[in-house]
Every structure is written in C-alpha cells, then in structure tokens.
Write a protein that holds these residues in place. Sequence first.
Motif, PDB file in Angstrom:
ATOM      1  N   ALA A 179      48.836  45.800  38.201  1.00 59.35           N
ATOM      2  CA  ALA A 179      48.364  44.729  39.090  1.00 59.35           C
ATOM      3  C   ALA A 179      47.279  44.553  39.841  1.00 59.35           C
ATOM      4  O   ALA A 179      46.580  43.381  39.436  1.00 59.35           O
ATOM      5  N   LYS A 180      46.449  45.643  39.940  1.00 60.41           N
ATOM      6  CA  LYS A 180      44.984  45.497  40.974  1.00 60.41           C
ATOM      7  C   LYS A 180      44.324  44.704  39.589  1.00 60.41           C
ATOM      8  O   LYS A 180      42.988  43.980  39.912  1.00 60.41           O
ATOM      9  N   LEU A 181      44.156  45.043  38.343  1.00 55.15           N
ATOM     10  CA  LEU A 181      43.219  44.668  36.703  1.00 55.15           C
ATOM     11  C   LEU A 181      43.334  43.261  37.432  1.00 55.15           C
ATOM     12  O   LEU A 181      42.048  42.790  37.305  1.00 55.15           O
ATOM     13  N   ARG A 182      44.584  42.730  36.714  1.00 56.01           N
ATOM     14  CA  ARG A 182      45.026  42.014  36.597  1.00 56.01           C
ATOM     15  C   ARG A 182      44.531  41.001  37.864  1.00 56.01           C
ATOM     16  O   ARG A 182      44.309  39.447  37.899  1.00 56.01           O
ATOM     17  N   ALA A 183      44.716  41.377  39.235  1.00 54.15           N
ATOM     18  CA  ALA A 183      44.428  40.703  40.753  1.00 54.15           C
ATOM     19  C   ALA A 183      42.837  40.062  40.219  1.00 54.15           C
ATOM     20  O   ALA A 183      41.957  39.510  41.179  1.00 54.15           O
ATOM     21  N   ALA A 184      42.235  41.533  39.786  1.00 51.33           N
ATOM     22  CA  ALA A 184      40.596  41.604  39.689  1.00 51.33           C
ATOM     23  C   ALA A 184      39.905  40.276  38.646  1.00 51.33           C
ATOM     24  O   ALA A 184      39.049  40.292  38.467  1.00 51.33           O
ATOM     25  N   GLY A 185      40.913  39.635  37.910  1.00 46.92           N
ATOM     26  CA  GLY A 185      40.921  38.883  36.847  1.00 46.92           C
ATOM     27  C   GLY A 185      40.957  39.834  35.223  1.00 46.92           C
ATOM     28  O   GLY A 185      40.020  38.297  34.174  1.00 46.92           O
ATOM     29  N   PHE A 186      41.236  40.906  35.114  1.00 45.74           N
ATOM     30  CA  PHE A 186      40.840  42.110  33.367  1.00 45.74           C
ATOM     31  C   PHE A 186      42.020  40.432  33.256  1.00 45.74           C
ATOM     32  O   PHE A 186      43.541  40.501  33.450  1.00 45.74           O
TER      33      PHE A 186
END
Length: 476
Positions: free
Chosen positions: A104-111
């Motif tokens: 979820a944090k990867l996705r939130a970072a835009g990845f």
Amino acid sequence: MDDLFDLDAVGQAEAVRAGKVSPRELAEAAIARIEAHDGEINAVVHRRFERALAEIDGLAGDAPFLGVPTLVKDLGWSMAGEPYRAGSRVLDGVEVARDGYGLAKLRAAGFVVLGRTNTPEFGTAITTEPRAFGPTRNPYDVRYSPGGSSGGSAAAVASGMVPVAAGGDGGGSIRIPASLCGLVGLKPSRGRVSYGPSTGEAWAGFSVSGMLCRTVRDSAATLDVIAGTMPGDPYGAPAWPRSLAREVGADPGRLRIGFLSEHPGRPGETDPDLTAAVTGAAGLLEALGHDVEPGGPGALGEEDFALHFGTVVAVHVAADLEDIGRWRGKPVDLDEVEERNRILGATGRGLSAVDYVASRDWIDGFRRRMAAWWESFDLLLTPSLGVAPFPLGWLPSGDVSMARGRTNRAVAFSSPVNATGQPAISLPLHRTAQGLPVGVQLVAAAGREDLLIRIASQIEAAVPFAHTAIRPAASH
C-alpha cells in the motif's frame, strides 16, 4: 526511450515531473522490456500489465515516485485481488483479499506495480530455482544463479526491466541477490517495515522487507516510503533524525571500521574473489579517510549459531505450512512441497515449544554478544555472500547434506545479521575474471540505516557502480 533504462527510480520520477515522459510511456516501455527479455531471464512469474495500465489513469498529485514502474516479490508482498504463490503450487487458486502495508505504501508513493517476481519455494533457498516456475537466470550470465530468495526481483532490476523491485531478507535474501546481480541491496533494521496487517513478524523477526536497487539514492528514497511502524505491530525501529534521502551525500565523518575477509568460524574457506572484494573495499575506505583495521565480533564465529537459527526457521516453515492449509481450505501434505521444505517442515513439526523458546533465548544472547562489538566500532565490512558466484543447479536437489553445507557457507556473513536485526547493505564493488559481480557487506548498529546510506553514497561517488547487464543480449 532506451535512455530511460539508464535512469534510476529517482531519475525516472524526475523525468515525469519535468514532463519529459508520461507515466503511461514509462509503464509501456517497461512492459516492452519485460516481454523482450523475460523469456530468457524468467524473473516475472505473474504479469498484471492491463490492470497496471488502467491504474495509471487514476494517478495524480505529487507522490515521490509518480508513475515509476516496479515489480514485487511473490513472497511477503500481498496485493489485493492478485495471486500469491510464494514459489509453490500449493497456493494455486489463492488470491489475496487486501494489500499489505508495504505494498500500500509503494502504491501511495506513486509506483505502478507491473507484476510479481520469482522466488524459491517459501523463500528458503539462496538460489531462485523453484520447481513450480523454473529457474531465474542471472542477466550477467544466464548459466548462473541470480541468488535467492529475491532472485526474480534482482534479475529484473539488473536487466533493466524496472529501476527498482521489492524483495525480502530472512537470511541474506536481499543482499545475496544484490551481490550476484551487481546491485545495491539494503536490509533494513528489524521492525523498520511493517509486515501487517495479516502478520506481525516473519521468522521470529529475522525477516524484513526491502528493495533491490541500482543506486544508493534509490535505496534511501524507497526505504523512506515503505518504512514506518503501523498500528498493532509487535515492535518498531527507532526513527531517524531525518529522511534517508537527505543522508545521500552527507559527510559520514571519520569512521572506525573493522573488516573480515575470512569468516572466523570457517577459516580457509574464503574464495579469492571474496578476499579481493573485501580487501579492495577496505583500501578504498582507508583512502576515503576512515580508520580501517582487520577484525570483527567474536560472536560471529560461534558454532551453535547455525543450529539455533535453523531451529527457528524450521518451526516457522512448519507453522507456515499449517497456515497455508487453513488459507486454501485443505491441509498441506509434506509430499506436495520441495524436498528442502519437506525436511524443514518435518523437522519443525518434530521440535517442541521448549526447543523453539530455547533457540530464541540463545539468539537473544547472541544478539547482545554481537552488539557489544559496535560499542567500539561504527561499521563491519565483510563479503555479502560467503561463496563465489555459482551456477544454476549448484544446490543439488538430491543431496540434502551437500546442499545444506553449501547453504551454510553461503549465508555465514548474512544470516547472523538477520538474527541480530541490524541493518546491512551490499554494494557492487568487485567483478570476477568472468565479469560476474561480487558484493561487499557493510553492517551498522541497530537502527543506523542513516550511517549506511552516508558511507554507501560516499563510496558510490568515489567509484560509481557500473551496470553492464542493463541491456542483456538476446542470447549468451
């Protein structure tokens, strides 16, 4: 567009913000790269290209890695609505209900997550050759292993499919592939990256999630976005004074560094390339103004370590098999899994709760004995991997004793750091005569990833890392 593959993740994100390339163009270029080269490398075992492209339309804002493509290891990085195999067919048909916190944090970072990467079954091997999906090949020489258990992620980054990829490290599983694939591999401190919400810890805290990268700044910036204790976590790592990205290029000061070119418990076993890698790095660090001397923690050579580490792993493999049975609605028969895990599972089932607690208590004492050395030193320098680069098939499936002995030599420098929970980084500072990468490991005191980033970026500035496998040939 080929020039994009020379950019790290930070560079690609900068190109998006500057309007030089769109997130869709980045993703489509990475997809084309995977389709062109993964038939040879076999790094990506699950592709989600259409979903990823559809998700790009919803990207907006000022996320630090907006539109940068990535891949995640098919172990430990659960992703809603996607299959989760962990290198095994016993999980066929199982899909994950929700994202793990790290994902979820990867996705939130835009990845933009394009797929999932190959891993040995349940992550219990130092090479990525699962029976279920076949071997992943090293982009530097496809006859050789990219290491394990994050071998698929490492091979994908080394061959330029994506600039960074997610992995995990329970006994060296980020640092070993980083060493063999010429990458930067940072194993964070215990508790730095949450295993929630479904899990509190993995392998009694030995295992931690992290990223495979080509540059130190990517290692710093990606750990910044996935780090952080989440509600309900059993423990966390101490906060840094500032973001790791700000430590890149910062003066590390004059450090006291010990180095070991031979393992204290295995004298005479070190390959000449490993010795050359460590002595070369020690000379470089001395030239950079640090106080460098031979030696390391005496506890590193303790003979009982492998027994107690192995006890903890075996019990957790047995417990994981029980969990898988409940997850899929059908108990796992040991005959369904590979021989290595069949033995680990049977061993774990045969150990008592008292055996398990006794080994955890022994590891607690080992952690304190190791930590005492860092009261006088700042860093320990060792080989990342205890053996030279090895070909596929080097761990024989039919000879358990040989495979165990080779594995124990390979993880002699890495697995103790998993037991202590300290951060460690592998840097690509040496090549064999055949051009295969060999990494060196720097280990800091618990919680001091900031120091590792400072010294690693100083080294990278002095001897920039070469990534010659970034455009692999069609055949070798």
